[in-house]
Design a protein around this motif. Sequence first.
Motif, PDB file in Angstrom:
ATOM      1  N   ALA A 108      -7.901   2.883   1.984  1.00 27.27           N
ATOM      2  CA  ALA A 108      -6.516   3.343   2.151  1.00 27.27           C
ATOM      3  C   ALA A 108      -5.612   2.143   2.420  1.00 27.27           C
ATOM      4  O   ALA A 108      -5.419   1.729   3.557  1.00 27.27           O
ATOM      5  N   TYR A 109      -5.066   1.581   1.349  1.00 30.45           N
ATOM      6  CA  TYR A 109      -4.140   0.458   1.504  1.00 30.45           C
ATOM      7  C   TYR A 109      -2.888   0.939   2.212  1.00 30.45           C
ATOM      8  O   TYR A 109      -2.384   2.015   1.941  1.00 30.45           O
ATOM      9  N   GLU A 110      -2.358   0.129   3.104  1.00 30.55           N
ATOM     10  CA  GLU A 110      -1.148   0.516   3.838  1.00 30.55           C
ATOM     11  C   GLU A 110       0.063  -0.262   3.348  1.00 30.55           C
ATOM     12  O   GLU A 110      -0.026  -1.464   3.077  1.00 30.55           O
ATOM     13  N   GLY A 111       1.199   0.426   3.284  1.00 34.22           N
ATOM     14  CA  GLY A 111       2.459  -0.231   2.947  1.00 34.22           C
ATOM     15  C   GLY A 111       2.341  -1.099   1.713  1.00 34.22           C
ATOM     16  O   GLY A 111       1.919  -0.642   0.660  1.00 34.22           O
ATOM     17  N   ILE A 112       2.723  -2.368   1.854  1.00 30.45           N
ATOM     18  CA  ILE A 112       2.688  -3.274   0.711  1.00 30.45           C
ATOM     19  C   ILE A 112       1.416  -4.117   0.706  1.00 30.45           C
ATOM     20  O   ILE A 112       1.300  -5.064  -0.067  1.00 30.45           O
ATOM     21  N   ILE A 120       3.754 -13.324   3.789  1.00 26.88           N
ATOM     22  CA  ILE A 120       3.322 -12.901   2.457  1.00 26.88           C
ATOM     23  C   ILE A 120       4.455 -12.201   1.696  1.00 26.88           C
ATOM     24  O   ILE A 120       4.235 -11.596   0.658  1.00 26.88           O
ATOM     25  N   ASP A 121       5.686 -12.293   2.208  1.00 27.52           N
ATOM     26  CA  ASP A 121       6.806 -11.580   1.581  1.00 27.52           C
ATOM     27  C   ASP A 121       7.142 -12.123   0.197  1.00 27.52           C
ATOM     28  O   ASP A 121       7.139 -13.326  -0.024  1.00 27.52           O
ATOM     29  N   GLN A 122       7.433 -11.203  -0.700  1.00 24.08           N
ATOM     30  CA  GLN A 122       7.896 -11.579  -2.038  1.00 24.08           C
ATOM     31  C   GLN A 122       9.418 -11.454  -2.147  1.00 24.08           C
ATOM     32  O   GLN A 122       9.986 -11.712  -3.209  1.00 24.08           O
ATOM     33  N   VAL A 123      10.069 -11.036  -1.067  1.00 29.12           N
ATOM     34  CA  VAL A 123      11.529 -10.915  -1.056  1.00 29.12           C
ATOM     35  C   VAL A 123      12.098 -11.451   0.259  1.00 29.12           C
ATOM     36  O   VAL A 123      11.405 -11.499   1.274  1.00 29.12           O
TER      37      VAL A 123
END
Lengths: 209, 209
Positions: free
Chosen positions: A192-196, B196-199
Motif C-alpha cells: 500500500a503505497y502512501e501519498g506520492i 524528494i520533491d519534484q515541485v
Amino acid sequence: MALKTLSAKNAAALDKDLMSVGAFSIDQLMELAGLSVSQAVFRVHPLSRGRRILVACGPGNNGGDGLRLATQLRNLGVPFVDDFESAMTEADHVVDAIFGFSFSGEVREPFPAVIKALKETSLPVTSVDAPSSWSIEDGPPVSGPGNGFHPSTLVSLTAPKPLVKWFTGRHFIGGRFVSPDIAKKYNLELPAYEGIDQVVEVENIAIKL
Amino acid sequence: MALKTLSAKNAAALDKDLMSVGAFSIDQLMELAGLSVSQAVFRVHPLSRGRRILVACGPGNNGGDGLRLATQLRNLGVPFVDDFESAMTEADHVVDAIFGFSFSGEVREPFPAVIKALKETSLPVTSVDAPSSWSIEDGPPVSGPGNGFHPSTLVSLTAPKPLVKWFTGRHFIGGRFVSPDIAKKYNLELPAYEGIDQVVEVENIAIKL
C-alpha cells in the motif's frame, strides 16, 4: 501483510509483461525504479548524515543503461570515479547496483574487489533488488567475496526475490507501476503505497518463509 | 528568489537541448513531468478532499503521448470518459492538460466547450504549463471560451512562461531535471527543490514583471 516473493525467472517475465501488455517503455521503468531507490536512500539516510552517495553500477540493467545515463549525470554535475575503494573513504552511503535479479554464478572481474569492499565497509549500504553476489533463490554465498556481505538496506523492485529470507536489514518495496492484473498473474500482493511515495518499508517478519 | 520566465520559443529549444545535449529520452521527461503534476495536485488537494481527479488531455505533448499511456492507464484501472462535462459532476479536482507552451491562436473543436466548462466549474483546476486557451506570451484571452478562465493552480514545467504575470493562484515549478548548464544557457534560476520533491511552490510576487 504477507508479501510473496518472485523468482528470478518470473521477475524477468514480469518485466516483459510490463513492457508488452503494460505498454511501459524501458526508459519509464528505469526512471521509476531509480526514483524508488533514491526515495529509499533518502528515507534511511537523512541529508544530515552526509550528502555523498557513492553508487556502484554494474554492467546490466541494474546499473542503468550506461552511456546515456552517464551523459545525464555528467550534465547534472555528478562526478564519476574510477577507484571505487578510494572513493569509499569519501562517501557517506553506498548504493550497491552491481548485480540485479538476473545474476547467477560467479562474480566476474573487476567486481570481486568491489564486493569485498562493500562487505568490509562500515558505511551503510543500500542494495538494489539483491545484495550483489547473493544467489537470487538461495541467498548469501557460502564462499567467495560476497560471503558475509550483509547490506543495511534492500530495495526490492516490483516484489521481493526469494533471497529476502536471509536478509535482516531494512527492507523497502519499490516500483509503483505494477497493475492489479499483473500482480494477480504473478500471485503478488501489492504493497500500500502512501501519498506520492514510490517505496513502502516492510517488516521482514511479514515475508512468508 | 527572482524567477525568470521562458518564452514559448525558448521552452521548445530547451526541451530539444534536454534530449540532445542532456541525453534525456522523451519518455523520461514525460514521466518526470507527470510526476511533477501529480505531486502538485497532491499538495493542493489532500486525499481527504476527494480522490476523483479528472484529467483533461489534449492532443499534443501536454496531454501525454496518447495511445501508449492510455494502455497503461487502462491496465492500472483508471477509467476514461467521453463526456467531459458530465464527468465533471462526479469529480473532486480537474487537471487541465489540454494545451501547453506550444499553444497559439484559436481554440479548435472540440475544446471550446471543455474550456468553457473549466471556466464555469466551482471545482479546483490545476493547469499544466498554461491555462488552456491563454496566450503563452500575452496571458488570458480577451474573447472566446477562455476569456475569464482562471485556474486555481498552475504547474510550470522547467520554468514559468510569460503568462504567469497574469496568474493569481497557487504556482508550482516542476521538472527537476534541468542541468545547471542548461539553466545558464536560458538565463533561468533553478528553484531549490527539497528532499524528494519534484515541485517547488513559489510566490507569484517573486516573478519579475
